[in-house]
Structures are given as structure tokens and as C-alpha cells.
Design an enzyme around this catalytic site. Structure first.
Site, PDB file in Angstrom:
ATOM      1  N   GLU A 110       2.306  -4.399  -6.473  1.00  0.00           N
ATOM      2  CA  GLU A 110       1.611  -5.373  -5.626  1.00  0.00           C
ATOM      3  C   GLU A 110       0.305  -5.810  -6.291  1.00  0.00           C
ATOM      4  O   GLU A 110      -0.471  -4.955  -6.744  1.00  0.00           O
ATOM      5  CB  GLU A 110       1.280  -4.751  -4.261  1.00  0.00           C
ATOM      6  CG  GLU A 110       2.505  -4.428  -3.429  1.00  0.00           C
ATOM      7  CD  GLU A 110       2.145  -3.871  -2.048  1.00  0.00           C
ATOM      8  OE1 GLU A 110       0.950  -3.839  -1.683  1.00  0.00           O
ATOM      9  OE2 GLU A 110       3.085  -3.468  -1.329  1.00  0.00           O
ATOM     10  N   ASP A 140       8.424   0.692  -0.740  1.00  0.00           N
ATOM     11  CA  ASP A 140       7.575   1.754  -0.195  1.00  0.00           C
ATOM     12  C   ASP A 140       7.484   1.629   1.326  1.00  0.00           C
ATOM     13  O   ASP A 140       6.816   2.430   1.987  1.00  0.00           O
ATOM     14  CB  ASP A 140       6.195   1.793  -0.870  1.00  0.00           C
ATOM     15  CG  ASP A 140       5.419   0.509  -0.729  1.00  0.00           C
ATOM     16  OD1 ASP A 140       5.943  -0.458  -0.139  1.00  0.00           O
ATOM     17  OD2 ASP A 140       4.252   0.461  -1.200  1.00  0.00           O
ATOM     18  N   SER A 141       8.216   0.647   1.893  1.00  0.00           N
ATOM     19  CA  SER A 141       8.426   0.615   3.347  1.00  0.00           C
ATOM     20  C   SER A 141       9.160   1.889   3.778  1.00  0.00           C
ATOM     21  O   SER A 141       9.235   2.181   4.977  1.00  0.00           O
ATOM     22  CB  SER A 141       9.210  -0.635   3.754  1.00  0.00           C
ATOM     23  OG  SER A 141      10.357  -0.800   2.944  1.00  0.00           O
ATOM     24  N   GLU A 164       5.192 -12.576   0.115  1.00  0.00           N
ATOM     25  CA  GLU A 164       5.306 -12.052   1.476  1.00  0.00           C
ATOM     26  C   GLU A 164       4.346 -12.767   2.418  1.00  0.00           C
ATOM     27  O   GLU A 164       3.137 -12.850   2.158  1.00  0.00           O
ATOM     28  CB  GLU A 164       5.035 -10.530   1.479  1.00  0.00           C
ATOM     29  CG  GLU A 164       5.130  -9.943   2.889  1.00  0.00           C
ATOM     30  CD  GLU A 164       5.285  -8.424   2.936  1.00  0.00           C
ATOM     31  OE1 GLU A 164       5.404  -7.788   1.875  1.00  0.00           O
ATOM     32  OE2 GLU A 164       5.283  -7.892   4.066  1.00  0.00           O
ATOM     33  N   ASP A 176       9.666   0.325  -5.856  1.00  0.00           N
ATOM     34  CA  ASP A 176       8.226   0.119  -5.667  1.00  0.00           C
ATOM     35  C   ASP A 176       7.446   1.262  -6.298  1.00  0.00           C
ATOM     36  O   ASP A 176       7.776   2.439  -6.083  1.00  0.00           O
ATOM     37  CB  ASP A 176       7.895   0.117  -4.167  1.00  0.00           C
ATOM     38  CG  ASP A 176       7.816  -1.290  -3.596  1.00  0.00           C
ATOM     39  OD1 ASP A 176       7.673  -2.256  -4.371  1.00  0.00           O
ATOM     40  OD2 ASP A 176       7.907  -1.408  -2.360  1.00  0.00           O
ATOM     41  N   LYS A 230       8.386  -2.513  -9.055  1.00  0.00           N
ATOM     42  CA  LYS A 230       7.626  -3.583  -8.388  1.00  0.00           C
ATOM     43  C   LYS A 230       6.210  -3.089  -8.127  1.00  0.00           C
ATOM     44  O   LYS A 230       6.007  -1.948  -7.706  1.00  0.00           O
ATOM     45  CB  LYS A 230       8.303  -4.007  -7.080  1.00  0.00           C
ATOM     46  CG  LYS A 230       7.491  -5.055  -6.303  1.00  0.00           C
ATOM     47  CD  LYS A 230       8.302  -5.776  -5.248  1.00  0.00           C
ATOM     48  CE  LYS A 230       8.484  -5.036  -3.949  1.00  0.00           C
ATOM     49  NZ  LYS A 230       7.234  -4.697  -3.240  1.00  0.00           N
TER      50      LYS A 230
HETATM   51  O1  KIV Z   1       8.351  -2.132   0.691  1.00  0.00           O
HETATM   52  C1  KIV Z   1       9.092  -3.087   0.969  1.00  0.00           C
HETATM   53  O2  KIV Z   1      10.081  -2.974   1.688  1.00  0.00           O
HETATM   54  C2  KIV Z   1       8.733  -4.390   0.411  1.00  0.00           C
HETATM   55  C3  KIV Z   1       9.437  -5.594   0.962  1.00  0.00           C
HETATM   56  C4  KIV Z   1       8.937  -5.920   2.315  1.00  0.00           C
HETATM   57  C5  KIV Z   1       9.347  -6.760   0.051  1.00  0.00           C
HETATM   58  O3  KIV Z   1       7.896  -4.478  -0.438  1.00  0.00           O
END
Ligand code: KIV
Length: 276
Positions: free
Chosen positions: A125, A54-55, A192, A93, A123
Site C-alpha cells: 500500500e 491483509d483483510s 480502493e 499482501d 502487494k
Molecule cells: O486486504 C484486502 O483484502 C485488500 C483488498 C480490499 C483490495 O487489500
């Protein structure tokens, strides 16, 4: 315009493969991608896991945090990446508020990510607070990767992107969270921005692999945001980031050269046009 070339199918990395990698001490490589072209290059470079992070909210959409990106937007990015990845495992994510409200809501989001976008795993969090959601998703046959330590979806709770779990209480909570989410069925856990000693202890305590970002060299694997490691972003320089290229400079030079050639009438030349 480039076209997709048929290539030999190679053996797909699975969640089982990555767990086995920990077993025989092979380090796991993971990078982010949000589009077909980047996914294809990363896949062909032999990277084990592509994370549709989600980056994307930051590097693709230009938001300050990861909070604004929606499930639909993440699904779009994921579908693009899946089309470019023949061998890598594609983990997507689940974005902010697509899994935190109810366990059933979490399963619905994960189900859409798998069924409509084609992800191979999702994924999430968080630790003990999302154990119910993880269990529900895993019970439906969907592999889950966990994410502990600095969890950017909680940035407004933390108030800072500094290293997490530096005190004993938070470190013990993180260890407990790691064990709980493993028990709930996670096949791997991202750690992280936590102290390397803590990451080493968590890695030793878990039977599933840890994948670190700013968590030291003792994790079972490493992940970086591709745009950061390619040097596309000059403004982000945390200590853990190694830049493997300086594409900001290379791309700026290419764009400037193109502009100059167009302005001077040097592009296209005779060989770059059709006479008949
Ligand atoms: O969203 C993302 O890119 C991440 C990584 C930094 C692990 O969760």
C-alpha cells in the site's frame, strides 16, 4: 473429510497475462482467499487473481483493522492458498510494518513471502513514499502490485473509511503516485474507494492494469473481499459491495437444522452409520 483430487493442470495466469489482458480489453477478476478450500473453489471458478489480503486480519482473525496481522500469519495464509490454486495468480499482501521501515526490510519480507510461502507476487500500500521499496523488490525479480486510494493500513492517519481523493489536490497526488509506482515497476495497481472519474483517468494514464474496489466500472479489473461478496458478513454494506450470495442466512439455517436433528436423535440415521 474432503481430499484433494488430482486434476488436469491448466495454464497459470501470470503477471504478464494480466498486463496483456489490459492490452486486449479483457477485464481482470480478483477475489480474496485466506485458506486452501476457498482458494480451490475460487481457482476452479476461473478467477484470474487470488489476493491473500491483509483483510485476513478482519475476516479471519476478528481484528478491527488490518494493522495487527503479522508477516508470519500472512505467510501461513498464503501457503494455504497457494496449495489450492492451480491456475490463478496468487498475490499476497505485505502486512503493516513489514515494508515501511527500510527498502532492505521490504525486500526481505517480500523474499520470505515468495520463497517460504510460495506467493507469485506481493502487494504493497502507498505511493511516492514507498517507491524505493517497490524498486528494490522488483529489481530482485519479485512482481509488485500497488494499492492507492483508501489504504487501510493508514486508517489511523485518515481517521475514516470514507471515499478518498475527492478534492483536486489529493486526486492529483494520487495520479502522480500511480505514475511513480508504475515507473518503479508495479505490474498492476489496486484503486480502493476513489471517485469513478479519477479511476477512469488513472486507468487511461497507466499502461499497467488498474483493479478497482469501490472505484467504478472504468478500471481494468475488479476485486472484492470474498467473505463480503458471499454475504457472510451482515454488518458491512458499503455502496460498492454487490452480494452474490447470502451465506450468512444459508449457513445459519444449516447449523440450526443440524442442531435440531442432533437434539431430536434424527442424526445420524440408519444409512449414516456402520452396522458391522
Ligand atoms: O486486504 C484486502 O483484502 C485488500 C483488498 C480490499 C483490495 O487489500
Amino acid at each position: 473429510m474432503s481430499t484433494r483430487q488430482p486434476s488436469e493442470k491448466s495454464t497459470r495466469i501470470t503477471t504478464r497475462t494480466v498486463v496483456e489482458m489490459k492490452g486486449h480489453g479483457e477485464k481482470i477478476s480478483m477475489l480474496t482467499a485466506y485458506d486452501y478450500t476457498m482458494a480451490r473453489i475460487i481457482d476452479q471458478a476461473g478467477i484470474d487473481i487470488i489476493l491473500v489480503g491483509d483483510s485476513a486480519s478482519n475476516v479471519m482473525a476478528g481484528h478491527e483493522t488490518t494493522l495487527p496481522i503479522t508477516l508470519e500469519q500472512m505467510m501461513y495464509h498464503t501457503a494455504c492458498v497457494v496449495r489450492g490454486a492451480e491456475r490463478s495468480l496468487v498475490v499476497a499482501d505485505l502486512p503493516f510494518m513489514s515494508y515501511q521501515v527500510t527498502d532492505t526490510g521490504a525486500l526481505e519480507s517480500a523474499g520470505r513471502m515468495m520463497k517460504e510461502a510460495g506467493a507469485h507476487a506481493v502487494k504493497l500500500e502507498g505511493g511516492h513514499t514507498i517507491v524505493g521499496s517497490i524498486r528494490k523488490i522488483v529489481d530482485a525479480g519479485i512482481p509488485v502490485m500497488g494499492h492507492l486510494g483508501l489504504t487501510p493500513q493508514s486508517i489511523f492517519k485518515f481517521g475514516t473509511y470514507k471515499v478518498r481523493a475527492t478534492d483536486d489536490e489529493e486526486a492529483e497526488q494520487l495520479m502522480d503516485d500511480a505514475l511513480q509506482i508504475q515507473e518503479a515497476g508495479c505490474f498492476a495497481v489496486v484503486l480502493e474507494k476513489i471517485p469513478s472519474g479519477l479511476a477512469e483517468r488513472v486507468t487511461a494514464a497507466l499502461s499497467v492494469p488498474t483493479i478497482g474496489i469501490g472505484a467504478g466500472d472504468r478500471c481494468d479489473g475488479q476485486v472484492l473481499v470474498t467473505h463480503d461478496m458471499l454475504g457472510l458478513n451482515k454488518d458491512f454494506s458499503p455502496r460498492f459491495l454487490r452480494r452474490y450470495a447470502d451465506l450468512f442466512t444459508d449457513m445459519t439455517k444449516a447449523f440450526q437444522q443440524y442442531r435440531s436433528d442432533v437434539k431430536k436423535g434424527l442424526f445420524p440415521d440408519r444409512n449414516e452409520q456402520y452396522d458391522k
